[in-house]
Design a protein around this motif. Sequence first.
Motif, mmCIF file in Angstrom:
data_model
loop_
_atom_site.group_PDB
_atom_site.id
_atom_site.type_symbol
_atom_site.label_atom_id
_atom_site.label_comp_id
_atom_site.label_asym_id
_atom_site.label_seq_id
_atom_site.Cartn_x
_atom_site.Cartn_y
_atom_site.Cartn_z
ATOM 1 N N TYR A 180 -1.102 -13.333 -3.112
ATOM 2 C CA TYR A 180 -0.257 -14.504 -2.893
ATOM 3 C C TYR A 180 0.021 -14.768 -1.417
ATOM 4 C CZ TYR A 180 0.533 -14.446 -7.909
ATOM 5 O OH TYR A 180 0.362 -14.478 -9.274
ATOM 6 N N GLY A 181 -0.711 -14.102 -0.526
ATOM 7 C CA GLY A 181 -0.560 -14.357 0.897
ATOM 8 C C GLY A 181 0.795 -13.965 1.458
ATOM 9 N N LEU A 182 1.374 -12.878 0.924
ATOM 10 C CA LEU A 182 2.671 -12.419 1.413
ATOM 11 C C LEU A 182 2.551 -11.898 2.842
ATOM 12 C CD1 LEU A 182 3.747 -10.393 -1.744
ATOM 13 C CD2 LEU A 182 4.587 -12.654 -1.095
ATOM 14 N N ASN A 183 3.603 -12.056 3.607
ATOM 15 C CA ASN A 183 3.678 -11.470 4.943
ATOM 16 C C ASN A 183 4.164 -10.031 4.785
ATOM 17 O OD1 ASN A 183 3.733 -11.044 7.682
ATOM 18 N ND2 ASN A 183 5.706 -12.083 7.969
ATOM 19 N N VAL A 184 3.248 -9.153 4.437
ATOM 20 C CA VAL A 184 3.600 -7.779 4.104
ATOM 21 C C VAL A 184 4.006 -7.026 5.359
ATOM 22 C CG1 VAL A 184 2.795 -5.626 3.073
ATOM 23 C CG2 VAL A 184 2.015 -7.818 2.148
ATOM 24 N N SER A 185 5.179 -6.413 5.314
ATOM 25 C CA SER A 185 5.673 -5.667 6.465
ATOM 26 C C SER A 185 5.287 -4.203 6.354
ATOM 27 C CB SER A 185 7.205 -5.779 6.542
ATOM 28 O OG SER A 185 7.811 -5.165 5.421
ATOM 29 N N GLY A 186 5.175 -3.549 7.501
ATOM 30 C CA GLY A 186 4.891 -2.124 7.506
ATOM 31 C C GLY A 186 3.424 -1.836 7.747
ATOM 32 N N ALA A 187 3.022 -0.633 7.374
ATOM 33 C CA ALA A 187 1.668 -0.159 7.624
ATOM 34 C C ALA A 187 0.630 -0.954 6.845
ATOM 35 C CB ALA A 187 1.571 1.327 7.267
ATOM 36 N N GLU A 188 -0.617 -0.813 7.268
ATOM 37 C CA GLU A 188 -1.717 -1.532 6.641
ATOM 38 C C GLU A 188 -1.859 -1.168 5.166
ATOM 39 O OE1 GLU A 188 -4.869 -4.303 6.720
ATOM 40 O OE2 GLU A 188 -3.352 -3.817 8.233
ATOM 41 N N TYR A 189 -1.511 0.082 4.811
ATOM 42 C CA TYR A 189 -1.720 0.495 3.423
ATOM 43 C C TYR A 189 -0.785 -0.206 2.441
ATOM 44 C CZ TYR A 189 1.764 4.035 4.991
ATOM 45 O OH TYR A 189 2.851 4.691 5.522
ATOM 46 N N TYR A 190 0.214 -0.917 2.899
ATOM 47 C CA TYR A 190 1.091 -1.650 1.984
ATOM 48 C C TYR A 190 0.432 -2.922 1.428
ATOM 49 C CZ TYR A 190 5.056 1.280 3.319
ATOM 50 O OH TYR A 190 5.906 2.343 3.517
ATOM 51 N N LYS A 191 -0.727 -3.288 1.936
ATOM 52 C CA LYS A 191 -1.391 -4.519 1.500
ATOM 53 C C LYS A 191 -2.240 -4.317 0.263
ATOM 54 C CE LYS A 191 -1.394 -6.466 6.154
ATOM 55 N NZ LYS A 191 -2.205 -7.001 7.270
ATOM 56 N N THR A 192 -2.397 -3.071 -0.178
ATOM 57 C CA THR A 192 -3.158 -2.772 -1.387
ATOM 58 C C THR A 192 -2.383 -1.754 -2.215
ATOM 59 O OG1 THR A 192 -4.389 -1.011 -0.267
ATOM 60 C CG2 THR A 192 -5.386 -3.226 -0.282
ATOM 61 N N ALA A 193 -2.814 -1.564 -3.435
ATOM 62 C CA ALA A 193 -2.131 -0.598 -4.296
ATOM 63 C C ALA A 193 -3.021 -0.237 -5.478
ATOM 64 C CB ALA A 193 -0.803 -1.162 -4.796
ATOM 65 N N ARG A 194 -2.730 0.925 -6.046
ATOM 66 C CA ARG A 194 -3.328 1.291 -7.332
ATOM 67 C C ARG A 194 -2.295 1.075 -8.419
ATOM 68 N NH1 ARG A 194 -7.550 3.314 -9.625
ATOM 69 N NH2 ARG A 194 -8.609 3.779 -7.660
ATOM 70 N N LEU A 195 -2.781 0.615 -9.580
ATOM 71 C CA LEU A 195 -1.929 0.306 -10.720
ATOM 72 C C LEU A 195 -2.339 1.133 -11.922
ATOM 73 C CD1 LEU A 195 -2.529 -3.540 -10.541
ATOM 74 C CD2 LEU A 195 -0.598 -2.359 -9.518
ATOM 75 N N ALA A 196 -1.469 1.182 -12.906
ATOM 76 C CA ALA A 196 -1.794 1.765 -14.203
ATOM 77 C C ALA A 196 -0.854 1.161 -15.238
ATOM 78 C CB ALA A 196 -1.666 3.291 -14.190
ATOM 79 N N PRO A 197 -1.342 0.907 -16.445
ATOM 80 C CA PRO A 197 -0.473 0.359 -17.478
ATOM 81 C C PRO A 197 0.402 1.408 -18.146
ATOM 82 C CG PRO A 197 -2.685 0.577 -18.301
ATOM 83 C CD PRO A 197 -2.736 0.968 -16.862
ATOM 84 N N GLN A 198 0.047 2.680 -17.995
ATOM 85 C CA GLN A 198 0.803 3.708 -18.701
ATOM 86 C C GLN A 198 1.075 4.925 -17.837
ATOM 87 O OE1 GLN A 198 -0.679 4.863 -22.639
ATOM 88 N NE2 GLN A 198 -0.273 6.980 -22.114
ATOM 89 N N SER A 199 0.042 5.654 -17.469
ATOM 90 C CA SER A 199 0.217 6.914 -16.751
ATOM 91 C C SER A 199 -0.779 7.002 -15.599
ATOM 92 C CB SER A 199 0.019 8.092 -17.706
ATOM 93 O OG SER A 199 0.082 9.327 -17.028
ATOM 94 N N LEU A 200 -0.275 7.356 -14.416
ATOM 95 C CA LEU A 200 -1.111 7.517 -13.239
ATOM 96 C C LEU A 200 -0.721 8.815 -12.547
ATOM 97 C CD1 LEU A 200 -3.135 6.490 -11.102
ATOM 98 C CD2 LEU A 200 -1.251 5.219 -10.061
ATOM 99 N N LYS A 201 -1.693 9.694 -12.344
ATOM 100 C CA LYS A 201 -1.424 10.971 -11.699
ATOM 101 C C LYS A 201 -2.349 11.158 -10.502
ATOM 102 C CE LYS A 201 0.245 13.478 -15.781
ATOM 103 N NZ LYS A 201 0.128 14.706 -16.608
ATOM 104 N N TYR A 202 -1.763 11.637 -9.412
ATOM 105 C CA TYR A 202 -2.534 12.068 -8.241
ATOM 106 C C TYR A 202 -2.379 13.575 -8.108
ATOM 107 C CZ TYR A 202 -3.585 7.414 -6.443
ATOM 108 O OH TYR A 202 -4.088 6.146 -6.275
ATOM 109 N N TYR A 203 -3.479 14.239 -7.739
ATOM 110 C CA TYR A 203 -3.483 15.689 -7.605
ATOM 111 C C TYR A 203 -3.939 16.078 -6.208
ATOM 112 C CZ TYR A 203 -3.976 15.036 -12.672
ATOM 113 O OH TYR A 203 -3.829 14.614 -13.963
ATOM 114 N N GLY A 204 -3.130 16.867 -5.512
ATOM 115 C CA GLY A 204 -3.585 17.516 -4.298
ATOM 116 C C GLY A 204 -4.249 18.823 -4.696
ATOM 117 N N LEU A 205 -5.500 19.016 -4.320
ATOM 118 C CA LEU A 205 -6.288 20.154 -4.794
ATOM 119 C C LEU A 205 -6.458 21.210 -3.697
ATOM 120 C CD1 LEU A 205 -9.102 18.123 -6.599
ATOM 121 C CD2 LEU A 205 -6.991 19.050 -7.603
#
Length: 764
Positions: free
Chosen positions: A462-487
């Motif tokens: 939607y062309g938002l003026n996103v504030s902060g770091a570059e990584y705030y302009k994208t995201a991962r989604l999930a409809p139910q459960s999302l897990k990240y693992y540091g290995l």
Amino acid sequence: MGKIVSVFVVLGFLVLNCFANFGSHAQRLPDDEVQTLQSIFRKLNFRNGQVNQTSCTEGSWNVTIDDSNGSNFTCDCTYSNNTVCHVTVILLKGFNLAGVIPEEFGNLTFLQEVDLSRNYFNGSLPKSFARLQNLTKLLILGNRLSGSIPLEIGDISTLEELVLEDNQLVGPLPENLGNLKSLRRILLSSNNFTGSIPESYGNLKNLTEFRIDGSNLTGRIPNFIGNWTKLDRLDLQGTSLEGPIPSTISQLKNLTELRISDLKGSSSSFPNLQDMKKMERLILRNCLITGRIPEYIEDMTDLKILDLSFNQLTGPVPGILQNLKKIDYIFLTNNSLSGTLPDWILTSEKNLDLSYNNFTESSPATCRESRVNILSSFSSTGSNSVSWCLKKDLPCPKEAKHYSLFINCGGSPTEFEENDYEEDLNTQGPSNFGIVSDRWAYSSTGVYVGNESSKYLAANQYGLNVSGAEYYKTARLAPQSLKYYGLCMLKGSYTVKLHFAEIMFTNDQTYKSLGKRMFDVSIQGKQVLKDFDIMEEAGGVGIGITREFKDVSVNGSTMEIHLYWAGKGTNAIPYRGVYGPLISAITVTPNFEVDTGGGLSAGAIVGIVAGSCAVVIILLFILWRLGYLGGKNVEDKELRGLDLQTGYFTLRQIKAATNNFDAANKIGEGGFGPVYKGTLSDGAVIAVKQLSSKSKQGNREFVNEIGMISALQHQNLVKLYGCCIEGNQLLLVYEYLENNSLARALFGNAITKITYTFSLHLWN
């Protein structure tokens, strides 16, 4: 020739006469209805609403925005011998009409359908709708309606559909809605209703659809749902209702979609759904269900989605599931299923998630990205052929070496504050386990309700003026459960920063800004965020925020960050399928000094000890000046006043953890007191060293150990969690290690020798 002219004159007269008669019998809107519509359109600022007496025949009102939004006005012109018209349908969807809904709607007494969905209306639902005694459909999804549902709505005896999803309505559900015997659809999800479902709703025997997701309703799921024998769809996700699912649900033989999730209360066996042979989507997630998956699931031959995740199911995966030819998704994650994993699952082209169970493997499996997510499904005692990623808690297949993690969730590689954030662009999501080398992985589960083709990556569309770091302009989604693992992470304490920015809603006064995303977050199995709403926490959309957790322990070699949708928030704004966990980036850094050379040298040890001497000297000096090292009793409040630079436990916590210092939990005896094994309420296993507060040596040892261990941070050192000072008790709480490494033993001996040498010089 004259005869021919006469014929044409006669014909012309007849034609003119026909037009004159047609004009005198034109189909027209009555003046009062025209004025009412003009008033409504003026208040709504609806620019396409140019209305006059002939608007019904001109058809100038109808406007199409997209497939689901636009305007439509339908007239019935059969009144008064086909000369009078009345408006029977008003559809104004997706125009972002603002203000309150005009009371004048109640003057259009011939109205049968009103659809004002996806606008920006605020205020309460007008009571004047009760005057519309021909009304069959009242649909106002996705606005800002507040207050309670007016009791007068229960007086519209002709009402067949009431859709008020995704608003801000509050209060109890009106009991007199149970009087609407013609009601077929009642959709009230994503509001703030309280109380229980009224008993009078048992009278709604013509219901085909009932949705109440994401409300604060309490009490038991009522038995009277068995009266709704015509029901085709039942949604009870994310409420505060209690189980068990009543046995009367077995009477709903016409159900094609059943969604119940996140029930409170006690566990129960699998409900009897044996006669529901028309079922297409069966979701019973986190419903405290025990026992085996019933064999009769095979008879649901039209089943497309089966979600029984986050329950307490046992036994093997029924072989009959492979006979479901139309099935697309099977979610059985987080249960206690066991036995041999069938070969058909490993080779299936379906989307399956069987992670976090207790299976044993039937044939060799490899770690791979796949539609079949069997991550951690296998017990650690399984066959040697079991790949490392299929074992419990993802043990590192080689020596752990990582001590940080930087992920740009859903985005490309980027740099921020001199840290390189790795890309996370895998588009898979329904049942996927993706591995990035041996550093990290992610696991995604679920399919979006109402839009099964929704994506699992988000961008700033939607062309938002996103504030902060570059990584705030994208995201991962999930409809139910999302897990990240540091290995393959080193043991120790870490700081975890989770970065969020809501980028799927707009920053304007339109219905696309009205979404409400809510989800839960757990780290290492401990819930750290409940009903987390990014937009509310940040103060708007496109604003980057960080939630920091400073003392996250890795006792094995894996860190788990879990984001979970518990059925709350909106799921149809700006369109269906926008809800569930969203995360922009993850930052994990160690709270300990990292030895990049692989170990501590003798010089490093001496340097660390020397650096800690100042802390110990200050603490000992203060205690000596106050007289605490002369043999007198140490008072809790006085010793607590010292800055001991460590965590604090209560005596009650320690007693509960060690079963009141039960001899059976004693694991050793030192020169200054016994050591007990214990388990805290969060499951953490600890070692408790009990020191005597009455002896000079015990007090020295107590402060000495706190100062020394607090100053030393290394993966090869036992960690001091904290202390307890109550009455005459001096207790030190350490991490518990089942098998100490040789490096730890050697280093521990070195520290002991240096410490006692230093102490002798200090006190002699």
